[in-house]
Design a protein around this motif. Structure first.
Motif, PDB file in Angstrom:
ATOM      1  N   ILE A 157      -4.378  27.700   1.078  1.00 41.14           N
ATOM      2  CA  ILE A 157      -3.005  27.283   1.420  1.00 41.14           C
ATOM      3  C   ILE A 157      -2.924  25.768   1.495  1.00 41.14           C
ATOM      4  CG2 ILE A 157      -1.241  27.333   3.239  1.00 41.14           C
ATOM      5  CD1 ILE A 157      -2.345  30.221   3.878  1.00 41.14           C
ATOM      6  N   TRP A 158      -3.900  25.163   2.160  1.00 40.96           N
ATOM      7  CA  TRP A 158      -3.925  23.695   2.281  1.00 40.96           C
ATOM      8  C   TRP A 158      -4.087  23.057   0.907  1.00 40.96           C
ATOM      9  CZ3 TRP A 158      -2.165  20.661   5.811  1.00 40.96           C
ATOM     10  CH2 TRP A 158      -2.516  19.318   5.837  1.00 40.96           C
ATOM     11  N   GLY A 159      -4.898  23.663   0.050  1.00 39.52           N
ATOM     12  CA  GLY A 159      -5.090  23.142  -1.302  1.00 39.52           C
ATOM     13  C   GLY A 159      -3.790  23.104  -2.089  1.00 39.52           C
ATOM     14  N   VAL A 160      -2.963  24.119  -1.927  1.00 41.60           N
ATOM     15  CA  VAL A 160      -1.657  24.135  -2.594  1.00 41.60           C
ATOM     16  C   VAL A 160      -0.785  22.995  -2.060  1.00 41.60           C
ATOM     17  CG1 VAL A 160       0.467  25.473  -2.940  1.00 41.60           C
ATOM     18  CG2 VAL A 160      -1.766  26.586  -3.140  1.00 41.60           C
ATOM     19  N   ILE A 161      -0.840  22.760  -0.755  1.00 38.25           N
ATOM     20  CA  ILE A 161      -0.096  21.638  -0.161  1.00 38.25           C
ATOM     21  C   ILE A 161      -0.610  20.318  -0.719  1.00 38.25           C
ATOM     22  CG2 ILE A 161       0.322  20.375   2.005  1.00 38.25           C
ATOM     23  CD1 ILE A 161       0.292  23.190   3.392  1.00 38.25           C
ATOM     24  N   VAL A 162      -1.924  20.196  -0.840  1.00 37.37           N
ATOM     25  CA  VAL A 162      -2.529  18.977  -1.408  1.00 37.37           C
ATOM     26  C   VAL A 162      -2.080  18.793  -2.855  1.00 37.37           C
ATOM     27  CG1 VAL A 162      -4.723  17.912  -2.119  1.00 37.37           C
ATOM     28  CG2 VAL A 162      -4.527  18.998   0.132  1.00 37.37           C
ATOM     29  N   LEU A 163      -2.084  19.873  -3.618  1.00 44.79           N
ATOM     30  CA  LEU A 163      -1.668  19.797  -5.026  1.00 44.79           C
ATOM     31  C   LEU A 163      -0.242  19.267  -5.134  1.00 44.79           C
ATOM     32  CD1 LEU A 163      -2.392  20.468  -8.001  1.00 44.79           C
ATOM     33  CD2 LEU A 163      -1.402  22.731  -7.595  1.00 44.79           C
ATOM     34  N   PHE A 164       0.665  19.825  -4.350  1.00 47.92           N
ATOM     35  CA  PHE A 164       2.058  19.379  -4.410  1.00 47.92           C
ATOM     36  C   PHE A 164       2.230  17.957  -3.876  1.00 47.92           C
ATOM     37  CE2 PHE A 164       2.964  24.000  -4.721  1.00 47.92           C
ATOM     38  CZ  PHE A 164       3.634  23.958  -5.930  1.00 47.92           C
ATOM     39  N   SER A 165       1.520  17.614  -2.812  1.00 46.41           N
ATOM     40  CA  SER A 165       1.678  16.263  -2.264  1.00 46.41           C
ATOM     41  C   SER A 165       1.095  15.214  -3.208  1.00 46.41           C
ATOM     42  CB  SER A 165       1.071  16.149  -0.861  1.00 46.41           C
ATOM     43  OG  SER A 165      -0.327  16.270  -0.891  1.00 46.41           O
ATOM     44  N   CYS A 166      -0.035  15.528  -3.844  1.00 46.32           N
ATOM     45  CA  CYS A 166      -0.604  14.572  -4.810  1.00 46.32           C
ATOM     46  C   CYS A 166       0.281  14.462  -6.048  1.00 46.32           C
ATOM     47  CB  CYS A 166      -2.027  14.972  -5.187  1.00 46.32           C
ATOM     48  SG  CYS A 166      -3.244  14.611  -3.914  1.00 46.32           S
ATOM     49  N   HIS A 167       0.830  15.595  -6.484  1.00 44.81           N
ATOM     50  CA  HIS A 167       1.739  15.558  -7.631  1.00 44.81           C
ATOM     51  C   HIS A 167       2.951  14.678  -7.325  1.00 44.81           C
ATOM     52  CE1 HIS A 167       3.945  16.822 -11.152  1.00 44.81           C
ATOM     53  NE2 HIS A 167       4.959  17.200 -10.385  1.00 44.81           N
ATOM     54  N   ARG A 168       3.450  14.798  -6.135  1.00 42.30           N
ATOM     55  CA  ARG A 168       4.673  14.067  -5.766  1.00 42.30           C
ATOM     56  C   ARG A 168       4.410  12.603  -5.386  1.00 42.30           C
ATOM     57  NH1 ARG A 168      10.232  14.912  -4.032  1.00 42.30           N
ATOM     58  NH2 ARG A 168      10.648  13.214  -2.626  1.00 42.30           N
ATOM     59  N   MET A 208       0.845  -1.179   0.000  1.00 44.60           N
ATOM     60  CA  MET A 208       0.000   0.000   0.000  1.00 44.60           C
ATOM     61  C   MET A 208       0.890   1.242   0.000  1.00 44.60           C
ATOM     62  SD  MET A 208      -3.148   0.965   2.566  1.00 44.60           S
ATOM     63  CE  MET A 208      -3.920  -0.623   2.348  1.00 44.60           C
ATOM     64  N   GLN A 209       0.571   2.203  -0.822  1.00 40.82           N
ATOM     65  CA  GLN A 209       1.351   3.428  -0.923  1.00 40.82           C
ATOM     66  C   GLN A 209       0.752   4.475   0.012  1.00 40.82           C
ATOM     67  OE1 GLN A 209       2.632   4.670  -4.579  1.00 40.82           O
ATOM     68  NE2 GLN A 209       3.223   2.642  -5.236  1.00 40.82           N
ATOM     69  N   LEU A 210       1.213   4.457   1.246  1.00 41.41           N
ATOM     70  CA  LEU A 210       0.632   5.270   2.297  1.00 41.41           C
ATOM     71  C   LEU A 210       0.751   6.772   2.028  1.00 41.41           C
ATOM     72  CD1 LEU A 210      -0.923   4.935   4.868  1.00 41.41           C
ATOM     73  CD2 LEU A 210       1.223   4.955   6.131  1.00 41.41           C
ATOM     74  N   LYS A 211       1.882   7.233   1.507  1.00 37.06           N
ATOM     75  CA  LYS A 211       2.042   8.668   1.237  1.00 37.06           C
ATOM     76  C   LYS A 211       1.002   9.153   0.224  1.00 37.06           C
ATOM     77  CE  LYS A 211       6.912   9.269   2.346  1.00 37.06           C
ATOM     78  NZ  LYS A 211       8.236   9.623   1.817  1.00 37.06           N
ATOM     79  N   GLY A 212       0.756   8.372  -0.807  1.00 34.02           N
ATOM     80  CA  GLY A 212      -0.249   8.734  -1.799  1.00 34.02           C
ATOM     81  C   GLY A 212      -1.647   8.759  -1.199  1.00 34.02           C
ATOM     82  N   LEU A 213      -1.954   7.785  -0.357  1.00 31.49           N
ATOM     83  CA  LEU A 213      -3.270   7.730   0.276  1.00 31.49           C
ATOM     84  C   LEU A 213      -3.469   8.879   1.255  1.00 31.49           C
ATOM     85  CD1 LEU A 213      -3.582   3.893   0.879  1.00 31.49           C
ATOM     86  CD2 LEU A 213      -4.718   5.270  -0.878  1.00 31.49           C
ATOM     87  N   ILE A 214      -2.426   9.231   1.971  1.00 29.08           N
ATOM     88  CA  ILE A 214      -2.517  10.373   2.890  1.00 29.08           C
ATOM     89  C   ILE A 214      -2.694  11.661   2.099  1.00 29.08           C
ATOM     90  CG2 ILE A 214      -1.208  11.747   4.567  1.00 29.08           C
ATOM     91  CD1 ILE A 214      -0.135   9.051   5.662  1.00 29.08           C
ATOM     92  N   SER A 215      -2.020  11.774   0.969  1.00 26.09           N
ATOM     93  CA  SER A 215      -2.206  12.946   0.109  1.00 26.09           C
ATOM     94  C   SER A 215      -3.665  13.054  -0.344  1.00 26.09           C
ATOM     95  CB  SER A 215      -1.283  12.875  -1.101  1.00 26.09           C
ATOM     96  OG  SER A 215       0.058  12.904  -0.709  1.00 26.09           O
ATOM     97  N   LEU A 216      -4.252  11.938  -0.729  1.00 27.00           N
ATOM     98  CA  LEU A 216      -5.668  11.928  -1.117  1.00 27.00           C
ATOM     99  C   LEU A 216      -6.554  12.309   0.071  1.00 27.00           C
ATOM    100  CD1 LEU A 216      -5.756   8.671  -3.272  1.00 27.00           C
ATOM    101  CD2 LEU A 216      -5.951  11.025  -4.108  1.00 27.00           C
ATOM    102  N   SER A 217      -6.196  11.829   1.249  1.00 28.09           N
ATOM    103  CA  SER A 217      -6.939  12.157   2.460  1.00 28.09           C
ATOM    104  C   SER A 217      -6.856  13.645   2.779  1.00 28.09           C
ATOM    105  CB  SER A 217      -6.404  11.327   3.635  1.00 28.09           C
ATOM    106  OG  SER A 217      -7.142  11.590   4.801  1.00 28.09           O
TER     107      SER A 217
END
Length: 183
Positions: free
Chosen positions: A165-176, A1-10
């Motif tokens: 601000i949180w949306g920008v963090i979500v954008l970068f975390s989902c991209h990464r 399971m790719q936890l970082k990706g799932l947390i980004s989605l969360s």
């Protein structure tokens, strides 16, 4: 399971949840700021709901894109809608901003659920989706009270500044961290 990706989605569901659910507690502040009745301020909630309903059809036009690309586009629309909410100087502009902010909501859950299932091994899809949707629970527990408190102390728009601000963090975390899982 790719936890970082799932947390980004969360994190994305957290932002969507705050954007949606905090609105009810903000109605008295919106009514006061725009010198309108509380009943009229209720259109703030309705505009978001209409955006959610209308946004569902956008997948008809986006379905040929990769899921990750669609996800990132939805996050960008979410950021733009919340930024417009912050920038709104009239009630009609605020209603338009709320409609735009609602557009990606339903699609995000559909696209995010498919991605979440593909980020894990077979048989763990339900667990992956539950991790993604956990952000909605956190929005209700922490985001809604925070937004109402900020409205009392600063302005009803303060919580939307935070969601931008949180949306920008979500954008970068989902991209990464969200893998490209195809179409």
């Amino acid at each position: 399971m790719q936890l970082k990706g799932l947390i980004s989605l969360s994190f994305g569901t957290l932002s969507l949840g705050i954007t949606e659910f905090v609105a009810m507690g903000l109605l008295p502040y919106i009514a006061a700021d725009f010198s309108i009745s509380l009943a009229s301020a209720g259109h703030f909630v309705s505009a978001y709901a209409l955006g959610v309903a209308a946004g569902a059809f956008s997948l008809l036009f986006l379905r040929r894109l990769k899921l990750k690309t669609i996800l990132l586009l939805l996050i960008i629309v979410h950021i733009v809608g919340n930024a417009l909410t912050v920038a709104a100087t009239s009630f009609p502009a605020l209603i338009t901003a709320r409609f735009i902010a609602g557009l990606p909501h339903g699609c995000y859950f559909g696209v995010g659920s498919i991605i979440a299932q593909r980020l894990c091994e077979k048989g763990k899809g339900s667990s992956a989706v539950s991790i993604m949707v956990a952000g909605m629970t956190m929005a209700n527990i922490f985001g809604v009270p925070l937004g109402t408190a900020l409205a009392e102390i600063v302005s009803f728009k303060a919580i939307y500044v935070l969601t931008v601000i949180w949306g920008v963090i979500v954008l970068f975390s989902c991209h990464r961290w969200v893998q490209d899982v195809g179409r």
